[in-house]
Motif scaffolding. Structure first.
Motif, short mmCIF file in Angstrom:
data_model
loop_
_atom_site.label_atom_id
_atom_site.label_comp_id
_atom_site.label_asym_id
_atom_site.label_seq_id
_atom_site.Cartn_x
_atom_site.Cartn_y
_atom_site.Cartn_z
N HIS A 164 0.79 -1.20 0.00
CA HIS A 164 0.00 0.00 0.00
C HIS A 164 0.84 1.28 0.00
O HIS A 164 0.66 2.20 -0.78
CB HIS A 164 -0.70 -0.01 1.36
N HIS A 168 1.64 9.57 14.78
CA HIS A 168 1.64 8.47 13.82
C HIS A 168 1.45 9.02 12.41
O HIS A 168 0.34 9.39 12.04
CB HIS A 168 0.51 7.48 14.12
N LEU A 198 2.24 7.59 9.27
CA LEU A 198 2.23 6.73 8.08
C LEU A 198 0.93 6.85 7.27
O LEU A 198 0.96 6.93 6.04
CB LEU A 198 2.47 5.27 8.50
N LYS A 224 -1.17 9.31 6.99
CA LYS A 224 -1.17 10.60 6.30
C LYS A 224 -0.33 10.54 5.03
O LYS A 224 -0.71 11.05 3.98
CB LYS A 224 -0.61 11.63 7.28
N ALA A 240 -8.27 17.11 6.23
CA ALA A 240 -8.17 15.66 6.46
C ALA A 240 -7.36 15.42 7.72
O ALA A 240 -6.23 15.90 7.84
CB ALA A 240 -7.52 14.99 5.25
N MET A 280 -4.41 7.85 15.09
CA MET A 280 -4.20 6.42 15.27
C MET A 280 -4.65 5.93 16.64
O MET A 280 -4.72 4.76 16.89
CB MET A 280 -2.72 6.09 15.02
N VAL A 332 -12.02 12.25 8.27
CA VAL A 332 -11.12 11.65 9.26
C VAL A 332 -10.78 10.22 8.85
O VAL A 332 -11.47 9.61 8.03
CB VAL A 332 -11.77 11.61 10.66
N GLY A 370 -7.99 6.53 10.13
CA GLY A 370 -7.00 5.93 11.03
C GLY A 370 -7.59 4.76 11.80
O GLY A 370 -8.78 4.47 11.68
N ALA A 425 -10.40 7.05 0.28
CA ALA A 425 -10.23 8.43 0.73
C ALA A 425 -10.17 9.37 -0.47
O ALA A 425 -10.81 10.42 -0.48
CB ALA A 425 -8.96 8.56 1.58
N GLY A 470 6.23 3.52 24.94
CA GLY A 470 7.29 4.52 24.79
C GLY A 470 8.44 4.34 25.77
O GLY A 470 9.54 4.87 25.55
N PRO A 525 0.53 7.72 26.94
CA PRO A 525 1.67 8.57 26.57
C PRO A 525 2.25 8.12 25.23
O PRO A 525 2.17 6.95 24.89
CB PRO A 525 2.68 8.33 27.69
N THR A 570 9.76 -4.53 14.88
CA THR A 570 8.79 -3.46 15.10
C THR A 570 9.37 -2.30 15.92
O THR A 570 8.93 -1.15 15.77
CB THR A 570 7.51 -4.02 15.78
N ALA A 580 -3.04 -6.52 14.78
CA ALA A 580 -3.16 -6.92 13.37
C ALA A 580 -3.37 -8.45 13.29
O ALA A 580 -3.07 -9.17 14.24
CB ALA A 580 -1.91 -6.51 12.61
#
Ligand code: B12
Lengths: 220, 347
Positions: free
Chosen positions: A64, A102, A104, A106, A145, A149, A180, A182, A207, B71, B90, B147, B240
Motif C-alpha cells: 500500500h 503516527h 504513516l 497521512k 483531512a 491512530m 477523518v 485511522g 479516501a 514509549g 503517553p 517493530t 493486526a
C-alpha cells in the motif's frame, strides 16, 4: 499498453519500486503520453491494489505504502511533461491530530491524492485544531483531512470536534469539509459521526474518491 | 479459591477449571482509579502496582500488568521526550534516529535492570510479585526487533528503510534492536514477569507481504527468541491479524500462546493451532465505547462459542481505551465470566 499495465501492476504488487520506475521510464521512451501513464496506468493500478485490501484483505500495508509513494513520484514527474497543465481538482490540508505522532497513514493518503491531481498541503504531525482551519483558509482548501491512530486523539477535545466547532464559529462549514481516518475509525465505522466529521474512509483510494466528492460538493 | 494463575495453567494444559481465563488490559485507567493525572501516575511504580492490584480485585479478571506505556522502550534506548495526555496513553514525542548515521551511533544499553528508566517499572513488578505472585500472572510487554524501529525512527521512515533502503543499514538496526530485545526480556523475567507479550506488527501479513514475512520477519523473530527461549512468550501482532501466518510461526518458533486480532476468525485460528498452543480470542474493545449492554453480551457470547470448544482458550482485550465507561467494562467481564463457564461436561 496492456503489457505496460500488467507489468506495472505486478511490480507494484511485489513492492518493487525500482522495477515499477523502470517500466514507466521505458514506456515514456517508447512514446506513451505522460497523460496516459497517469490516468491509464498509475491511477488504475492504485485502485486494483486497494481493492485487494478491502475485498480479500491480503494486500499488506507495505505494498500500500509503496504503491502510493511510487504513484505520487511518477505523477509528479509526468505532470511536468503534460502538454497542458492539468486541472487541479482541489486542495486538501492534511495532518495528524494534536497529540498524535503516527504519520504513516497521512503519507499514504497524500500519495494517492497527488496521483488524483488533488493538491495536498501537509501540516505534519501533532497539529492543533486552530491550525487546521487557519491553513485551510490560507490555502483556499476545500477539505481538512485528519489522521488519528489512537482513540483519545480521535475523540479528544483538541481533535476533530474542535475543528468542527471552529468551522461553525467562523461560518465556514459550507466552504470546508472535514474527513477523518485511522485505526480507531476502522475499528468502529460509526466513530466519524461521534466526532462530527463529514466523512471517513477506510483506506487511501477510498479516501481519494470520498475527498474528490467533498471537493465537488463545496465547489457547487 | 481458584486463582487466575490456576485458570491460565489449566487452559494451557487443556484441563478444566471454573471458567475461561480473562485478560483485561486496563493500563491508563489506573490513573483514574487513584484520582491522578496520567503523567503523575506513571512517575512512580508504587502507584502503578497499587492501581493494578486494585483494578484486578475490583473487576475480578485474571491478569496484572507491569507495562507503563510502550514509549518506555524508546526511553530505555535514549529518547528523552514523552508526550503525556490527560485522557490516553503517553506517546513518544521525539524520534532518536533521524538519519542513517544515527543508526550507526545508536548504543544499546549494557544492562536494562540498572537503567534509570527501568527503575519505576522494576519497583512496580516487585510489588506485584510480592502481593500476587503465583496467584495472578504478571504480564510484561516487549517489542520485537522488526517493530521496535517504529518508535525509534517513526513508522514512515522505518517502512521506507525496510522497503527501499540499503539492506546493510536495515540489518545493522535490526541487529541492535534484537540485542535490545534479548536484554529487555531478560530484565523482565529476572524481575518476575510470568507472561511476555511479544509484540510484532511486522509479524502480520497485514503489514508485510508474505514473502517478506518469510524472508525477514521469521528469521529475525528466530534470532530474537532462540537465545532467550520461548517460556511464557505470547505472539501478538499489535492487534493486526495473524491467522495467515499461524502455521509457520508455530512450526518455526513453537510459541505457547497466540493473541489473535479482533479481525481474525477465532474458530479458524483455533483450528490452525490445533491443540499446539493456547488461543486468545480478542474483543474489538474500541466498540466497548458505544456498544449497548446487549451488544456487548452477544459479542462476548459469540466469541466464547467460537473459542471454548476443545478448551485451550483464553479471552482477552487489546489496549482498552481510556474512555470506555466503567459499566461497559463490567458488562464485558460479567458476560465473559458467564459464557466462559466451563461446566464439567463440555469437554
Ligand atoms: C504498528 C502499531 C504500533 C507500533 C508502532 C506505532 C507507531 N507508529 O509509533 C508499536 C508496537 C510501537 C505501537 C505502540 C503503541 N500503540 Co499501537 N498499533 C499499531 C497497529 C498494529 C498499526 C498502527 C499503524 O501504524 N498503522 C499504519 C496505518 C497507516 O495503517 P491504517 O490505519 O490501516 O491506515 C489506513 C487507514 O486507516 C486510512 N487512513 C489513515 N489515516 C487516514 C486519514 C484520513 C483523513 C483518511 C480519510 C484515511 C486515513 O488509510 C490508511 C491507508 O490505507 C495498530 C492496530 C491496527 N491494527 O491498526 C495499533 C494501535 C494503533 N496502537 C494502539 C496503542 C494504544 C498503542 C500505544 C499507545 C500503547 C501504549 N499504551 O503505549 C503505543 C504508542 C507508541 C508510541 N507511538 O509512543 C491502539 C490505539 C487504540 C487506543 N486504545 O487508543 C491500536 C489501535 C491497537 C489497539 N486496538 O489496541 N503500536
Amino acid at each position: 499498453m496492456k503489457e505496460i499495465i500488467a507489468a506495472y501492476n505486478e511490480a507494484i504488487f511485489d513492492a518493487n519500486r525500482d522495477r515499477a520506475l523502470k517500466i514507466i521510464r521505458e514506456a515514456v521512451d517508447n512514446g506513451v503520453a505522460p497523460e496516459d501513464i497517469v490516468f491509464k496506468v498509475v491511477v488504475p493500478a492504485l485502485e486494483v491494489m486497494m481493492k485487494g485490501v478491502s475485498e480479500t484483505r491480503n494486500v499488506s500495508l507495505a505494498q500500500h505504502f509503496l504503491a502510493a509513494q511510487i504513484a505520487a513520484e511518477v505523477t509528479e514527474d509526468m505532470v511536468a511533461r503534460f502538454r497542458k497543465a492539468p486541472a487541479v481538482a482541489g486542495s486538501v490540508v492534511i495532518g495528524t491530530s494534536q497529540g498524535d505522532f503516527h504519520g504513516l497513514g497521512k503519507k499514504i493518503i497524500s500519495g494517492c491524492l497527488k496521483a488524483l491531481m488533488i493538491e495536498v498541503i501537509d501540516l505534519g504531525l501533532n497539529v492543533p485544531p486552530e491550525r487546521f482551519v487557519d491553513e485551510a483558509v490560507a490555502h483556499g482548501a476545500q477539505v481538512i483531512a485528519i489522521s488519528s491512530m489512537m482513540v483519545h486523539t480521535a475523540l479528544g477535545e483538541n481533535g476533530c470536534l474542535k475543528v468542527r466547532q471552529i468551522l461553525k464559529q467562523r461560518g465556514l462549514e459550507d466552504k470546508i469539509k472535514v474527513i477523518v481516518g485511522g485505526a480507531p475509525y476502522r475499528h468502529d465505522p460509526n466513530l466519524y459521526k461521534v466526532v462530527r466529521a463529514d466523512a471517513w474512509a477506510e483506506d487511501a483510494i477510498t479516501a481519494g474518491k470520498v475527498i474528490a466528492g467533498l471537493i465537488k460538493g463545496v465547489r457547487k | 479459591m481458584i486463582s487466575g494463575m490456576d485458570r491460565l495453567v489449566a487452559a494451557a494444559k487443556g484441563e478444566t477449571s471454573d471458567r475461561v481465563p480473562v485478560f483485561c488490559n486496563l493500563i491508563d485507567q489506573g490513573a483514574k482509579e487513584l484520582g491522578m493525572t496520567i503523567e503523575e501516575y506513571y512517575s512512580n511504580g508504587e502507584y502503578v502496582a497499587e492501581a493494578q492490584l486494585r483494578m484486578r480485585e475490583k473487576y475480578g479478571y485474571d491478569n496484572l500488568w507491569g507495562l507503563f506505556y510502550v514509549g518506555k522502550e524508546a526511553e530505555l534506548m535514549g529518547c528523552g521526550k514523552i508526550i503525556f495526555a490527560t485522557d490516553g496513553p503517553p506517546n513518544v514525542g521525539q524520534m532518536i534516529l533521524k538519519s542513517y548515521d544515527d543508526i550507526d551511533r545508536l548504543v544499546v544499553p549494557q544492562d536494562i535492570s540498572s537503567h534509570p528508566a527501568f527503575q519505576e517499572p522494576l519497583k512496580c513488578l516487585n510489588i506485584l510479585k510480592k502481593e500476587a505472585g503465583g496467584k495472578y500472572p504478571v504480564c510484561a510487554y516487549v517489542t520485537a526487533s522488526m517493530t521496535l524501529p517504529a518508535i525509534l525512527m517513526g513508522m514512515e521512515k522505518w517502512m521506507e528503510l525496510l522497503l527501499t533502503g540499503p539492506a546493510a543499514v536495515r540489518d545493522e538496526l535490526l541487529e541492535k534492536c534484537s540485542d535490545f530485545f534479548k536484554k529487555e526480556i531478560t530484565a523482565y523475567r529476572n524481575a518476575g514477569a510470568d507472561v511476555i507479550i511479544y509484540a510484532n506488527a511486522f509479524g502480520s501479513t497485514d503489514f508485510v507481504p508474505m514473502r517478506m514475512f518469510q524472508e525477514l520477519s521469521l528469521p529475525w523473530m528466530e534470532r530474537d527468541l532462540k537465545p532467550v527461549g520461548t517460556d511464557g512468550v505470547v505472539y501478538y501482532c499489535g492487534g493486526a491479524r495473524m491467522n495467515a501466518v499461524l502455521g509457520q510461526v508455530i512450526e518455526r518458533l513453537g510459541l505457547g500462546t497466540y493473541y489473535l486480532s479482533p479481525f481474525d476468525d477465532i474458530a479458524e485460528g483455533k483450528k490452525i493451532i490445533g491443540g499446539r498452543g493456547l488461543t486468545c480470542g480478542v474483543i474489538n474493545d474500541i466498540r466497548l465505547i458505544d456498544w449497548s449492554k446487549e451488544e456487548i453480551r452477544s459479542e462476548v457470547k459469540r466469541m466464547m462459542d467460537a473459542g471454548k470448544p476443545g478448551r485451550k482458550f483464553l479471552f482477552g482485550t487489546l489496549v482498552m481505551p481510556y474512555v470506555i465507561p466503567e459499566e461497559n467494562i463490567r458488562a464485558m467481564l460479567e458476560a465473559a465470566y458467564e459464557f466462559g463457564g466451563l461446566g464439567g461436561d463440555d469437554k
